[in-house]
Design a protein around this motif. Structure first.
Motif, short mmCIF file in Angstrom:
data_model
loop_
_atom_site.label_atom_id
_atom_site.label_comp_id
_atom_site.label_asym_id
_atom_site.label_seq_id
_atom_site.Cartn_x
_atom_site.Cartn_y
_atom_site.Cartn_z
N TRP A 16 17.11 -18.80 -25.87
CA TRP A 16 16.44 -17.43 -25.78
C TRP A 16 15.13 -17.59 -25.85
CZ3 TRP A 16 20.69 -14.32 -28.45
CH2 TRP A 16 21.90 -14.23 -27.60
N CYS A 17 14.75 -18.09 -27.26
CA CYS A 17 13.29 -18.04 -27.85
C CYS A 17 12.59 -18.96 -26.87
CB CYS A 17 13.11 -18.55 -29.31
SG CYS A 17 14.35 -17.65 -30.56
N THR A 18 12.88 -20.19 -26.56
CA THR A 18 12.12 -21.10 -25.85
C THR A 18 12.00 -20.65 -24.51
OG1 THR A 18 13.52 -22.68 -26.91
CG2 THR A 18 11.91 -23.52 -25.49
N GLU A 19 12.80 -19.88 -23.76
CA GLU A 19 12.76 -19.48 -22.51
C GLU A 19 11.39 -18.36 -22.39
OE1 GLU A 19 15.82 -17.59 -19.44
OE2 GLU A 19 15.18 -16.21 -20.97
N ALA A 20 11.47 -17.50 -23.40
CA ALA A 20 10.58 -16.30 -23.40
C ALA A 20 9.27 -16.90 -23.45
CB ALA A 20 10.99 -15.41 -24.39
N VAL A 21 9.02 -18.06 -24.29
CA VAL A 21 7.81 -18.47 -24.79
C VAL A 21 7.17 -19.11 -23.38
CG1 VAL A 21 6.42 -20.42 -25.90
CG2 VAL A 21 7.97 -18.92 -27.27
N PHE A 22 7.76 -20.07 -22.66
CA PHE A 22 7.30 -20.78 -21.56
C PHE A 22 7.21 -19.85 -20.45
CE2 PHE A 22 8.54 -24.31 -24.30
CZ PHE A 22 7.07 -25.24 -24.10
N GLN A 23 7.99 -18.88 -20.15
CA GLN A 23 7.96 -18.17 -19.17
C GLN A 23 6.56 -17.50 -18.99
OE1 GLN A 23 10.93 -15.05 -19.94
NE2 GLN A 23 12.25 -15.88 -18.18
N ARG A 24 5.78 -17.17 -20.13
CA ARG A 24 4.47 -16.46 -20.05
C ARG A 24 3.27 -17.47 -19.53
NH1 ARG A 24 8.22 -14.09 -21.79
NH2 ARG A 24 8.04 -11.56 -22.14
N PHE A 25 3.50 -18.66 -19.49
CA PHE A 25 2.38 -19.35 -19.05
C PHE A 25 2.10 -19.63 -17.63
CE2 PHE A 25 3.11 -20.57 -23.30
CZ PHE A 25 1.70 -21.12 -23.86
N ASP A 26 0.68 -19.42 -17.43
CA ASP A 26 0.39 -19.61 -16.11
C ASP A 26 0.70 -20.89 -15.48
OD1 ASP A 26 -1.04 -18.86 -13.53
OD2 ASP A 26 -2.97 -19.44 -14.32
N GLY A 27 1.18 -21.27 -14.31
CA GLY A 27 1.49 -22.42 -13.63
C GLY A 27 2.77 -22.72 -13.93
N VAL A 28 3.59 -21.85 -14.76
CA VAL A 28 5.05 -22.00 -14.98
C VAL A 28 5.70 -21.16 -13.95
CG1 VAL A 28 7.05 -21.62 -16.49
CG2 VAL A 28 5.08 -22.93 -17.20
N HIS A 29 6.43 -21.79 -13.13
CA HIS A 29 7.23 -20.73 -11.90
C HIS A 29 8.58 -20.32 -12.17
CE1 HIS A 29 3.75 -21.90 -9.26
NE2 HIS A 29 3.85 -23.21 -9.53
N LYS A 30 9.32 -21.19 -13.22
CA LYS A 30 10.78 -20.69 -13.47
C LYS A 30 10.88 -21.57 -14.69
CE LYS A 30 14.33 -22.51 -11.38
NZ LYS A 30 15.31 -22.76 -10.31
#
Length: 181
Positions: A16-30
């Motif tokens: 849950w923690c890791t998902e929330a962090v990486f979702q916020r980066f430009d260039g990350v689609h999913k």
């Protein structure tokens, strides 16, 4: 999504923690939460939490390397969890909460190992890095109730105490690389 997307898979404790962090980066689609690195096919959340499957809670990140590099994703991964605690993140204990990079290519493997060496040589962490670097096998998606967990449960105590500080950290140090609201 375009054909130049790549996949990165990280385990850094609770997904849950890791998902929330990486979702916020430009260039990350999913970003999808799930399990990998174990020996049981189609593991259930309860089995993984019990530590009997060998799987780690992880995330599968689909990203455009022309927008956000794998090196940047590695940097964020190491900046937002403790890679020096074996099979533990905060109060979560067990092999399912281990720190791991599951690579999809030799390039990812080499970058991960080189980055770990750089962090170790620079004494960035007080203790030795114990992050596992292994080839990606099968990645099993977690149940739908685990997807978008933070985004759907922002006021939950777990989210407030453990996820919000990680998001605040990336806002402070990576603001120019985050998606614009």
């Amino acid at each position: 999504m375009e054909n130049n997307n790549e996949i990165a898979v990280f385990a850094a404790g609770c997904f849950w923690c890791t998902e929330a962090v990486f979702q916020r980066f430009d260039g990350v689609h999913k970003v999808v939460s799930g399990y990998t690195g174990g020996h049981i096919k189609n593991p259930a959340y309860r089995e993984v939490c019990m530590g009997v499957t060998g799987h780690a809670e992880g995330i599968e990140v689909t990203f455009d390397p022309s927008v956000v590099s794998y090196a940047t994703l590695l940097e964020v991964f190491f900046a937002t969890h403790d890679p020096t605690t074996l099979n533990q993140q905060a109060n979560d204990r067990g092999t399912q909460y281990r720190s791991a990079v599951f690579y999809t290519s030799e390039m990812q493997k080499n970058q991960a190992l080189d980055f770990i060496n750089q962090l170790s040589d620079a004494l960035v962490f007080e203790n030795d890095i114990v992050t596992e670097v292994s080839p990606l096998g099968v990645f099993y998606y977690a149940g739908i109730d685990h997807h978008e967990y933070y985004n759907n449960n922002k006021s939950a105590p777990y989210c407030q105490f453990l996820i919000v500080p990680k998001i605040d950290k990336i806002k402070k140090y990576y603001s120019e690389k985050l998606k614009q609201a």
